[in-house]
Design an enzyme around this catalytic site. Structure first.
Site, PDB file in Angstrom:
ATOM      1  N   GLY A   1     -10.141   8.685   9.200  1.00  0.00           N
ATOM      2  CA  GLY A   1      -8.703   8.768   9.354  1.00  0.00           C
ATOM      3  C   GLY A   1      -8.235  10.078   8.752  1.00  0.00           C
ATOM      4  O   GLY A   1      -9.012  11.033   8.642  1.00  0.00           O
ATOM      5  N   ASN A   2      -6.959  10.163   8.355  1.00  0.00           N
ATOM      6  CA  ASN A   2      -6.490  11.366   7.682  1.00  0.00           C
ATOM      7  C   ASN A   2      -7.284  11.581   6.397  1.00  0.00           C
ATOM      8  O   ASN A   2      -7.582  12.711   6.010  1.00  0.00           O
ATOM      9  CB  ASN A   2      -4.999  11.245   7.377  1.00  0.00           C
ATOM     10  CG  ASN A   2      -4.392  12.566   6.972  1.00  0.00           C
ATOM     11  OD1 ASN A   2      -4.591  13.581   7.632  1.00  0.00           O
ATOM     12  ND2 ASN A   2      -3.650  12.570   5.883  1.00  0.00           N
TER      13      ASN A   2
ATOM     14  N   ARG B   1      -7.853  17.726   3.687  1.00  0.00           N
ATOM     15  CA  ARG B   1      -8.823  17.999   2.626  1.00  0.00           C
ATOM     16  C   ARG B   1     -10.105  18.565   3.229  1.00  0.00           C
ATOM     17  O   ARG B   1     -10.533  18.136   4.301  1.00  0.00           O
ATOM     18  CB  ARG B   1      -9.125  16.709   1.856  1.00  0.00           C
ATOM     19  CG  ARG B   1      -8.013  16.252   0.941  1.00  0.00           C
ATOM     20  CD  ARG B   1      -8.219  14.843   0.430  1.00  0.00           C
ATOM     21  NE  ARG B   1      -7.521  13.854   1.251  1.00  0.00           N
ATOM     22  CZ  ARG B   1      -7.688  12.556   1.146  1.00  0.00           C
ATOM     23  NH1 ARG B   1      -8.555  12.052   0.273  1.00  0.00           N
ATOM     24  NH2 ARG B   1      -7.011  11.730   1.925  1.00  0.00           N
TER      25      ARG B   1
ATOM     26  N   GLU C   1      -7.333  -3.675   5.479  1.00  0.00           N
ATOM     27  CA  GLU C   1      -7.337  -3.651   4.025  1.00  0.00           C
ATOM     28  C   GLU C   1      -6.364  -4.682   3.441  1.00  0.00           C
ATOM     29  O   GLU C   1      -6.592  -5.226   2.354  1.00  0.00           O
ATOM     30  CB  GLU C   1      -6.962  -2.249   3.534  1.00  0.00           C
ATOM     31  CG  GLU C   1      -7.982  -1.196   3.908  1.00  0.00           C
ATOM     32  CD  GLU C   1      -7.449   0.220   3.799  1.00  0.00           C
ATOM     33  OE1 GLU C   1      -8.126   1.064   3.193  1.00  0.00           O
ATOM     34  OE2 GLU C   1      -6.343   0.473   4.319  1.00  0.00           O
TER      35      GLU C   1
ATOM     36  N   HIS D   1     -12.260   4.159  -0.339  1.00  0.00           N
ATOM     37  CA  HIS D   1     -12.082   3.347   0.878  1.00  0.00           C
ATOM     38  C   HIS D   1     -12.804   2.000   0.774  1.00  0.00           C
ATOM     39  O   HIS D   1     -13.166   1.394   1.780  1.00  0.00           O
ATOM     40  CB  HIS D   1     -12.564   4.104   2.132  1.00  0.00           C
ATOM     41  CG  HIS D   1     -11.714   5.297   2.457  1.00  0.00           C
ATOM     42  ND1 HIS D   1     -12.262   6.530   2.760  1.00  0.00           N
ATOM     43  CD2 HIS D   1     -10.375   5.451   2.518  1.00  0.00           C
ATOM     44  CE1 HIS D   1     -11.292   7.399   2.989  1.00  0.00           C
ATOM     45  NE2 HIS D   1     -10.136   6.770   2.846  1.00  0.00           N
TER      46      HIS D   1
ATOM     47  N   ARG E   1      -2.840  -1.978  -3.330  1.00  0.00           N
ATOM     48  CA  ARG E   1      -3.986  -1.079  -3.223  1.00  0.00           C
ATOM     49  C   ARG E   1      -3.843  -0.017  -4.306  1.00  0.00           C
ATOM     50  O   ARG E   1      -2.810   0.641  -4.419  1.00  0.00           O
ATOM     51  CB  ARG E   1      -4.009  -0.392  -1.856  1.00  0.00           C
ATOM     52  CG  ARG E   1      -5.162   0.604  -1.723  1.00  0.00           C
ATOM     53  CD  ARG E   1      -4.960   1.542  -0.559  1.00  0.00           C
ATOM     54  NE  ARG E   1      -6.062   2.501  -0.438  1.00  0.00           N
ATOM     55  CZ  ARG E   1      -5.967   3.665   0.184  1.00  0.00           C
ATOM     56  NH1 ARG E   1      -4.828   4.028   0.755  1.00  0.00           N
ATOM     57  NH2 ARG E   1      -7.004   4.478   0.256  1.00  0.00           N
TER      58      ARG E   1
ATOM     59  N   MET F   1      -5.254  14.251  14.607  1.00  0.00           N
ATOM     60  CA  MET F   1      -6.317  14.394  15.601  1.00  0.00           C
ATOM     61  C   MET F   1      -5.788  14.273  17.025  1.00  0.00           C
ATOM     62  O   MET F   1      -6.250  14.986  17.929  1.00  0.00           O
ATOM     63  CB  MET F   1      -7.411  13.347  15.350  1.00  0.00           C
ATOM     64  CG  MET F   1      -8.611  13.460  16.264  1.00  0.00           C
ATOM     65  SD  MET F   1      -9.515  15.038  16.096  1.00  0.00           S
ATOM     66  CE  MET F   1     -10.405  14.743  14.558  1.00  0.00           C
ATOM     67  N   ARG F   2      -4.821  13.400  17.247  1.00  0.00           N
ATOM     68  CA  ARG F   2      -4.268  13.261  18.600  1.00  0.00           C
ATOM     69  C   ARG F   2      -3.644  14.570  19.077  1.00  0.00           C
ATOM     70  O   ARG F   2      -3.828  14.985  20.226  1.00  0.00           O
ATOM     71  CB  ARG F   2      -3.219  12.145  18.634  1.00  0.00           C
ATOM     72  CG  ARG F   2      -3.781  10.733  18.559  1.00  0.00           C
ATOM     73  CD  ARG F   2      -2.692   9.728  18.912  1.00  0.00           C
ATOM     74  NE  ARG F   2      -3.173   8.356  18.824  1.00  0.00           N
ATOM     75  CZ  ARG F   2      -3.052   7.586  17.758  1.00  0.00           C
ATOM     76  NH1 ARG F   2      -2.485   8.079  16.664  1.00  0.00           N
ATOM     77  NH2 ARG F   2      -3.496   6.347  17.755  1.00  0.00           N
TER      78      ARG F   2
ATOM     79  N   LYS G   1       3.259   0.839   3.193  1.00  0.00           N
ATOM     80  CA  LYS G   1       2.857  -0.204   4.120  1.00  0.00           C
ATOM     81  C   LYS G   1       2.974  -1.543   3.399  1.00  0.00           C
ATOM     82  O   LYS G   1       2.679  -1.640   2.207  1.00  0.00           O
ATOM     83  CB  LYS G   1       1.416   0.011   4.577  1.00  0.00           C
ATOM     84  CG  LYS G   1       1.197   1.285   5.369  1.00  0.00           C
ATOM     85  CD  LYS G   1      -0.273   1.447   5.753  1.00  0.00           C
ATOM     86  CE  LYS G   1      -0.512   2.771   6.473  1.00  0.00           C
ATOM     87  NZ  LYS G   1      -1.949   2.960   6.793  1.00  0.00           N
TER      88      LYS G   1
ATOM     89  N   GLY H   1      -8.064   5.036  11.675  1.00  0.00           N
ATOM     90  CA  GLY H   1      -7.273   5.599  12.765  1.00  0.00           C
ATOM     91  C   GLY H   1      -8.032   6.437  13.775  1.00  0.00           C
ATOM     92  O   GLY H   1      -7.953   6.211  14.984  1.00  0.00           O
ATOM     93  N   ILE H   2      -8.796   7.411  13.313  1.00  0.00           N
ATOM     94  CA  ILE H   2      -9.564   8.258  14.215  1.00  0.00           C
ATOM     95  C   ILE H   2     -10.779   7.507  14.734  1.00  0.00           C
ATOM     96  O   ILE H   2     -11.085   7.536  15.929  1.00  0.00           O
ATOM     97  CB  ILE H   2      -9.989   9.563  13.505  1.00  0.00           C
ATOM     98  CG1 ILE H   2      -8.757  10.390  13.119  1.00  0.00           C
ATOM     99  CG2 ILE H   2     -10.926  10.378  14.394  1.00  0.00           C
ATOM    100  CD1 ILE H   2      -9.076  11.593  12.254  1.00  0.00           C
TER     101      ILE H   2
ATOM    102  N   ASN I   1       0.876  -1.165   0.000  1.00  0.00           N
ATOM    103  CA  ASN I   1       0.000   0.000   0.000  1.00  0.00           C
ATOM    104  C   ASN I   1       0.913   1.214   0.000  1.00  0.00           C
ATOM    105  O   ASN I   1       1.377   1.662   1.050  1.00  0.00           O
ATOM    106  CB  ASN I   1      -0.908  -0.010   1.228  1.00  0.00           C
ATOM    107  CG  ASN I   1      -1.875   1.179   1.263  1.00  0.00           C
ATOM    108  OD1 ASN I   1      -1.769   2.095   0.441  1.00  0.00           O
ATOM    109  ND2 ASN I   1      -2.789   1.169   2.204  1.00  0.00           N
TER     110      ASN I   1
ATOM    111  N   ASN J   1      -9.792   5.037  17.469  1.00  0.00           N
ATOM    112  CA  ASN J   1      -9.004   5.471  18.625  1.00  0.00           C
ATOM    113  C   ASN J   1      -9.464   6.740  19.326  1.00  0.00           C
ATOM    114  O   ASN J   1      -9.002   7.010  20.434  1.00  0.00           O
ATOM    115  CB  ASN J   1      -7.540   5.660  18.191  1.00  0.00           C
ATOM    116  CG  ASN J   1      -6.909   4.374  17.720  1.00  0.00           C
ATOM    117  OD1 ASN J   1      -6.710   3.449  18.502  1.00  0.00           O
ATOM    118  ND2 ASN J   1      -6.604   4.287  16.428  1.00  0.00           N
TER     119      ASN J   1
END
Length: 394
Positions: free
Chosen positions: A210-211, A241, A379, A181, A93, A284-285, A16, A328-329, A9, A332
Site C-alpha cells: 500500500g502507501n 518512503r 485489520e 503491519h 491500532r 499507484m493508480r 478510520k 491497497g496496491i 485507526n 487492486n
C-alpha cells in the site's frame, strides 16, 4: 441496549473507524472514515451491507479541527445515530510497541507514557495513534481502551532475524528489527487455511503493498522474517518512503548537503518512494494512468525492489509454497502483481492473466508450482477481537 466496541485507526490525515457488536468474530455494524484531518474534514460511513449512511455533521466544523475535536463529533454522531447502543470499549491500532508490548494491552497513564517514548521510531503514525487515545480518555474516561500493536505479530522471529550487525550493547538497548503491519499479517494468517488448506502451514510470503508496504515470511502461519526493521522506513519502496537505503547516503546528506536530522526525516518519510522517483504522485493508480516515462520508471522500480526482497525472504523460509498479495496496491493493481511475479518465474511462479486482471482470489496459473493469492486484509476485525478478549467482553 446493544453493547458495542469502537475501533479507531488514526493517521496523520484520516481516522478510520468501525463499530462492532460486543463479542469476537462479529460483523461490523458500521465502517467509516474521517478524511482531511486538519484541512477540511469529510465524514463518510457505510452499513454492514455496504449501503452508505448519510452522516449529517455540523456545518461549522473548523477546517483545521484536530483529532480530539473530530473524534468528539464522531462519538456524538454515533450516539445520536443509534441511541440503543452502549460503547463499552475502544480498540486502537498503535504502530510501534517496542520491546515491552508483545500483545494487546489496556491503556493507562503508564502505558501511554511508555508509548510516547517510541514516537521517534514511528513519527508518521505513533503521534496520531496516541492522540486518538488521549481524545477518548478525555471524552469517555470510564471506557476501557486497548492498544493493539503492529509489531506484536513478529515476536515469533528468532534472534538472527531480529539483529542488525551493530555492537552488542546497541542491540541490547533495543536497536533491533521489530517489523510492522502485524495486524494485517495476523488477519491473513487467520484466513489462510480457508484458501490453502494444509498448505497454509507451509512457507508463505505475504506482500502488504500500500502507501506503506512490507512483506512477511511465514511458516506455520507465524512470522519468520519481515522486510521492515527498527522503523517503518526500512525494506520495500513505498508511496513516500524510500525503503532500504545505504546508511552512507544519510551521512552524505548531513556532511555534504548540510541537512539536519529534521530535514532528513522529512525527506525520507515524505519525499521519496513513488512520489520522489516519479515526481508526480505517491498514488499507484495515478501513476498507472500517466504516460510520463518517470511514472513508469517509479512503478518498475517499486516492483523490482519488491521482487528482490521477496526472493531474499525465500531463504529465510528455505523454500516457497505460496505468495499472498494484500492491502491497497496488492489487492487492486494487476500491473504491479504481474511485474513482481514476472521476476519470480525462477521460483516456479506463473500468473493466469485473466484471473490477475480480475483481481480473483487465486491468480496463479495451473502451471504455477507456487500458489498466488489476492486476499483483502481486515485489520479492524483483528483489533475488535483483541479488544474483546483483553477486556473480557462478551
Amino acid at each position: 441496549m446493544t453493547d458495542v466496541v469502537l475501533v479507531l485507526n488514526a493517521g496523520s490525515s484520516s481516522i478510520k473507524f468501525a463499530v462492532y457488536p460486543s463479542g469476537t468474530n462479529t460483523v461490523p455494524l458500521i465502517r467509516g472514515k474521517v478524511a482531511g484531518v486538519g484541512r477540511d474534514p469529510v465524514f463518510s460511513a457505510v452499513r454492514a451491507d455496504g449501503t452508505a449512511i448519510d452522516m449529517v455533521m455540523p456545518k461549522n466544523i473548523d477546517a483545521a479541527a484536530d483529532h480530539e475535536a473530530l473524534i468528539s463529533l464522531l462519538l456524538d454522531w454515533l450516539a445520536e445515530h443509534r441511541a440503543d447502543r452502549r460503547l463499552v470499549a475502544v480498540g486502537h491500532r498503535v504502530v510501534h510497541g517496542g520491546r515491552d508490548f508483545l500483545k494487546p494491552v489496556i491503556v493507562d497513564d503508564s502505558v501511554l507514557s511508555q508509548l510516547e517514548q517510541l514516537i521517534p521510531l514511528a513519527p508518521l503514525h505513533q503521534p496520531h495513534n496516541l492522540a486518538a487515545i488521549r481524545a477518548i480518555s478525555r471524552l469517555q474516561p470510564t471506557v476501557p481502551q486497548v492498544a493493539c500493536f503492529d509489531t506484536s505479530f513478529h515476536q515469533t522471529q528468532d534472534r538472527l532475524a531480529q539483529l542488525f550487525a551493530l555492537p552488542r550493547d546497541l542491540s541490547d538497548e533495543g536497536i533491533i528489527r521489530y517489523g510492522f503491519h502485524g495486524l494485517s499479517y495476523e488477519y491473513i494468517a487467520g484466513i489462510l487455511p480457508d484458501h490453502l488448506g494444509e498448505r497454509a502451514e507451509g512457507r508463505v510470503i505475504v506482500a502488504h503493498l500500500g502507501n506503506g508496504a512490507s512483506m512477511c515470511a511465514m511458516k506455520n502461519r507465524q512470522s519468520v522474517a519481515t522486510s521492515m526493521g527498527f522503523t517503518a522506513l526500512d525494506g520495500l519502496m513505498m508511496g513516500r518512503r524510500c525503503g532500504a537505503l545505504d546508511a552512507g547516503v544519510v551521512l552524505y546528506l548531513m556532511q555534504s548537503k548540510g541537512l539536519n536530522a529534521t530535514e532528513i526525516e522529512t525527506l525520507l518519510y515524505r519525499r521519496c518512494g513513488l512520489l520522489g522517483v516519479s515526481g508526480i504522485s505517491n498514488n499507484m493508480r495515478e501513476l498507472e494512468r500517466s504516460d510520463d516515462p518517470k511514472a513508469r520508471e517509479a512503478i518498475e522500480l517499486f516492483c523490482f525492489r519488491a521482487a528482490s526482497v521477496l526472493g531474499g525472504l525465500v531463504t529465510a523460509l528455505g523454500g516457497l509454497d505460496a505468495i499472498v498479495f494484500t492491502a491497497g496496491i496488492g489487492e487492486n493493481s494487476a500491473l504491479v502483481r504481474k511485474l513482481i511475479c514476472d521476476r519470480l518465474a525462477c521460483f516456479g511462479v506463473d500468473l493466469d492473466p485473466n484471473s490477475n486482471e480480475g483481481n480473483s482470489p487465486r491468480i496463479g496459473s495451473v502451471q504455477s508450482s507456487i500458489d498466488v493469492l489476492v486476499l483483502p486484509t481486515d485489520e479492524e476485525i483483528v483489533i475488535s477481537n483483541a479488544t474483546n478478549e483483553t477486556v473480557a467482553l462478551g
